[in-house]
Design an enzyme around this catalytic site. Sequence first.
Site, mmCIF file in Angstrom:
data_model
loop_
_atom_site.group_PDB
_atom_site.id
_atom_site.type_symbol
_atom_site.label_atom_id
_atom_site.label_comp_id
_atom_site.label_asym_id
_atom_site.label_seq_id
_atom_site.Cartn_x
_atom_site.Cartn_y
_atom_site.Cartn_z
ATOM 1 N N ASN A 13 1.372 -22.358 1.041
ATOM 2 C CA ASN A 13 0.225 -22.780 -0.220
ATOM 3 C C ASN A 13 -0.754 -21.535 1.223
ATOM 4 O O ASN A 13 -0.490 -22.003 2.494
ATOM 5 C CB ASN A 13 0.107 -23.900 0.281
ATOM 6 C CG ASN A 13 -1.645 -23.546 -0.465
ATOM 7 O OD1 ASN A 13 -2.110 -22.990 -0.561
ATOM 8 N ND2 ASN A 13 -2.516 -24.610 -0.326
ATOM 9 N N LYS A 15 -2.819 -20.441 1.072
ATOM 10 C CA LYS A 15 -4.129 -20.729 1.266
ATOM 11 C C LYS A 15 -5.844 -18.949 1.346
ATOM 12 O O LYS A 15 -5.003 -18.044 0.462
ATOM 13 C CB LYS A 15 -4.737 -21.255 2.483
ATOM 14 C CG LYS A 15 -4.091 -22.477 2.315
ATOM 15 C CD LYS A 15 -4.635 -23.708 3.567
ATOM 16 C CE LYS A 15 -3.517 -24.771 3.334
ATOM 17 N NZ LYS A 15 -4.345 -26.355 4.051
ATOM 18 N N HIS A 99 -5.822 -28.873 -5.407
ATOM 19 C CA HIS A 99 -4.810 -29.093 -4.125
ATOM 20 C C HIS A 99 -5.852 -30.137 -3.432
ATOM 21 O O HIS A 99 -6.850 -29.712 -3.397
ATOM 22 C CB HIS A 99 -5.107 -27.706 -3.538
ATOM 23 C CG HIS A 99 -4.341 -28.354 -1.636
ATOM 24 N ND1 HIS A 99 -4.961 -28.148 -0.901
ATOM 25 C CD2 HIS A 99 -3.175 -27.804 -1.522
ATOM 26 C CE1 HIS A 99 -5.025 -27.877 0.341
ATOM 27 N NE2 HIS A 99 -3.132 -27.368 0.391
ATOM 28 N N GLU A 101 -7.727 -29.516 -0.979
ATOM 29 C CA GLU A 101 -8.904 -28.140 -0.795
ATOM 30 C C GLU A 101 -10.451 -28.073 -1.771
ATOM 31 O O GLU A 101 -11.272 -28.274 -1.362
ATOM 32 C CB GLU A 101 -8.305 -27.184 0.302
ATOM 33 C CG GLU A 101 -7.890 -27.769 1.980
ATOM 34 C CD GLU A 101 -7.026 -26.830 2.286
ATOM 35 O OE1 GLU A 101 -7.345 -25.582 1.124
ATOM 36 O OE2 GLU A 101 -6.281 -26.961 3.186
ATOM 37 N N GLU A 171 0.061 -35.195 -1.113
ATOM 38 C CA GLU A 171 -0.031 -34.713 0.290
ATOM 39 C C GLU A 171 -0.952 -35.884 0.927
ATOM 40 O O GLU A 171 -2.149 -35.465 0.428
ATOM 41 C CB GLU A 171 -0.601 -33.165 -0.144
ATOM 42 C CG GLU A 171 0.347 -31.850 -0.449
ATOM 43 C CD GLU A 171 -0.140 -30.521 0.010
ATOM 44 O OE1 GLU A 171 0.852 -29.920 0.548
ATOM 45 O OE2 GLU A 171 -1.328 -30.129 -0.861
ATOM 46 N N GLY A 177 -2.974 -29.468 7.726
ATOM 47 C CA GLY A 177 -3.599 -28.664 8.890
ATOM 48 C C GLY A 177 -3.663 -29.150 9.590
ATOM 49 O O GLY A 177 -5.123 -28.583 10.465
ATOM 50 N N SER A 217 1.465 -30.675 7.344
ATOM 51 C CA SER A 217 1.775 -30.430 8.820
ATOM 52 C C SER A 217 2.869 -30.506 8.479
ATOM 53 O O SER A 217 4.053 -30.699 9.598
ATOM 54 C CB SER A 217 1.244 -30.678 9.545
ATOM 55 O OG SER A 217 0.177 -30.577 9.410
HETATM 56 C C1 PEP Z 1 -0.480 -27.098 2.085
HETATM 57 O O1 PEP Z 1 -1.754 -26.916 2.179
HETATM 58 O O2 PEP Z 1 -1.086 -27.399 1.384
HETATM 59 C C2 PEP Z 1 -0.388 -28.461 3.764
HETATM 60 C C3 PEP Z 1 0.240 -29.095 3.337
HETATM 61 O O3 PEP Z 1 -1.376 -27.190 4.466
HETATM 62 P P1 PEP Z 1 -0.260 -27.370 6.348
HETATM 63 O O4 PEP Z 1 0.981 -27.514 6.172
HETATM 64 O O5 PEP Z 1 -0.929 -26.466 7.079
HETATM 65 O O6 PEP Z 1 -1.261 -29.019 6.587
#
Ligand code: PEP
Length: 255
Positions: A13, A15, A99, A101, A171, A177, A217
């Site tokens: 992803n 972003k 997501h 975000e 998630e 992040g 992460s």
């Molecule tokens: C994501 O954007 O779905 C995500 C898991 O980001 P990150 O791996 O940076 O934590």
Amino acid sequence: MNKEKRTAVIAGNWKMNKTPSEAKALVSAIAERAAGKCGCEVVLCVPYVDIPAAVEAAAGTDVKIGAENVHFKESGAYTGEVSAAMLVECGVTHVIVGHSERRQYFGETDTTVNLRAKAGLAAGLTVIICVGEVLEQRQSGITSEVVSMQTKLALAGISAEELKKVIIAYEPVWAIGTGLTATPEQADEVCGIIRGVVAELYGDECAEALTIQYGGSMNDKNAAELLAKVNVDGGLIGGASLKPDAFGAIIDAAQ
Ligand code: PEP
């Protein structure tokens, strides 16, 4: 558990990162790294404007291109939005919905997540539905309730046939992040809870076949342990998907 029967999916992803020319270079670098690694499907979900360049760079490789969101109406007065048919015509095969975000910054609700998922499926896209608890919910001991409810609401009205093109990404919001990762045990536990909800709704066979990813992460250092867990069938990866070597190492860990 029939982990072997499920397709492991390693999805990036991006972003709001990378211009079209940067996207072309990054897709090519990742495709080179992913070549011949048939132990998992590799998908890169990219910003809308990067899609044509990404699709072109991915042509003839093992990498598929996804979008980061989709609107639920077919067309009309929805300024700034993009429909599922538009994505399909551009060569997109996957789309992320819900997501955290989007939920946090753009007013996404369980209802709109469900509508977006249904619109993506109706157009033939594979839909990656994100669910996950925030830190306070985990600390209050209600992770299972939160994630179960999000899963049920996201899947409302989706048939068992359509479920074949659904991936659920667990998630935990506190891990996205932040550099904080759920332990493999925490990831496995919640992915197992999601599988249990799907079993209640659709039966054991459908639940056993469902790909459930972990995201938060995930990186080249922790991927192998997370992906080894019986209920974790892949990863949704933000930061590390922008780095070909780190993302390539995650693909290796999924073999
Ligand atoms: C994501 O954007 O779905 C995500 C898991 O980001 P990150 O791996 O940076 O934590």
